[in-house]
Scaffold this active site. Structure first.
Site, PDB file in Angstrom:
ATOM      1  N   ASP A 142       0.879  -1.166   0.000  1.00 21.84           N
ATOM      2  CA  ASP A 142       0.000   0.000   0.000  1.00 21.84           C
ATOM      3  C   ASP A 142       0.920   1.221   0.000  1.00 21.84           C
ATOM      4  OD1 ASP A 142      -2.226   1.744   0.298  1.00 21.84           O
ATOM      5  OD2 ASP A 142      -1.897   1.781   2.465  1.00 21.84           O
ATOM      6  N   GLU A 170      -1.331  -1.581  -4.602  1.00 21.92           N
ATOM      7  CA  GLU A 170      -2.567  -0.812  -4.744  1.00 21.92           C
ATOM      8  C   GLU A 170      -2.305   0.323  -5.726  1.00 21.92           C
ATOM      9  OE1 GLU A 170      -5.082   2.087  -1.932  1.00 21.92           O
ATOM     10  OE2 GLU A 170      -5.000   0.012  -1.209  1.00 21.92           O
ATOM     11  N   ASP A 212      -2.252   0.854   7.388  1.00 19.09           N
ATOM     12  CA  ASP A 212      -1.445   0.786   6.160  1.00 19.09           C
ATOM     13  C   ASP A 212      -0.955  -0.639   5.920  1.00 19.09           C
ATOM     14  OD1 ASP A 212      -1.462   3.628   5.478  1.00 19.09           O
ATOM     15  OD2 ASP A 212      -0.184   3.884   7.238  1.00 19.09           O
TER      16      ASP A 212
END
Length: 188
Positions: free
Chosen positions: A5, A66, A139
Site C-alpha cells: 500500500d 494498490e 497501512d
C-alpha cells in the site's frame, strides 16, 4: 506474495503465502516509515530500500500494489505517484511479477463489495487469514489486502508458477549498451 500500500510517510506491506487447498497464511506485515522532514528524494530512497529488503528477506514470487487513487489535492496524488514508481521499480528489478489493483477491486475481493469500509476489509482479513486480531496499523492491513487479492484472483498466475521469470534473477546488472557507455547513443 508481497502486497504493498504505497505512501510517502508510511508504506504498508503484507507478505501472504498460499498454502495447499487454496488457503492463505499471513507471514509478516508492517510499514516502511520515512521521516517527514526529509526531502522527497531521501524518502523515496528509504521506500525503495525498504521494499528491496522485504524482497530479499521473503523472496516472493509476485508483488501486488494498490494502484493510485485520485486525491482532491493534486500534489498528494503526484507525490504518491513517486512512491509507487520506486515500489514498482524495486519489484521489476527483483524480477517479480508485479500486478496493480485499484482500491475498489481490493475491497471487493476481500470484503465482497468495492464500497467496503476500512473496518469491513480489516475484519474480513482477520477471518480469511484466520488471525486472532486485525493486522495493524491500517497501512499494513491494506498491504495484506493487496497480497490476498492477488492470491484470490483466479486469472493471475499462481505464485511459484512463474518460474521462468524468477529463474533469470534480479535485473540489477546493466544491459550491455549501458555497460559499454553507449546508452546515450541509443537515446539520441
Amino acid at each position: 506474495v508481497l502486497g504493498i500500500d504505497p505512501g510517502t510517510a508510511a508504506t504498508g506491506y503484507g507478505v501472504v503465502a498460499r498454502e495447499r487447498g487454496g488457503l492463505a497464511r499471513l507471514v509478516e506485515c508492517g510499514v516502511v516509515r520515512t521521516r517527514p522532514r526529509d526531502p522527497l528524494p531521501a524518502r523515496l530512497r528509504e521506500i525503495f530500500e525498504g521494499v528491496e529488503e522485504l524482497v530479499a528477506r521473503h523472496r516472493p514470487d509476485a508483488m501486488a500494489v494498490e494502484s493510485v487513487f485520485y486525491a482532491k489535492n493534486v500534489r498528494t496524488t503526484v507525490t504518491l505517484g513517486h512512491a509507487r514508481g520506486v515500489i514498482l521499480l524495486a519489484g521489476e528489478l527483483a524480477g517479480l511479477t508485479v500486478h496493480e489493483f485499484p482500491p475498489a477491486e481490493i475491497k471487493k475481493a476481500v470484503a465482497g463489495t468495492g464500497a467496503a469500509t476500512k473496518e469491513q476489509v480489516q475484519y474480513m482479513l482477520a477471518r480469511l487469514l484466520r488471525l486472532k486480531a486485525v493486522p495493524t496499523p491500517s497501512d499494513a492491513a491494506d498491504g495484506v489486502a493487496a497480497a490476498l487479492t492477488y492470491c484470490m484472483a483466479p486469472h493471475l498466475p499462481t505464485p511459484n508458477a512463474d518460474s521462468a521469470r524468477r529463474a533469470r534473477g534480479p535485473a540489477y546488472p546493466l544491459p550491455p549498451l549501458a555497460r559499454e557507455g553507449r546508452a546515450a547513443e541509443v537515446l539520441r
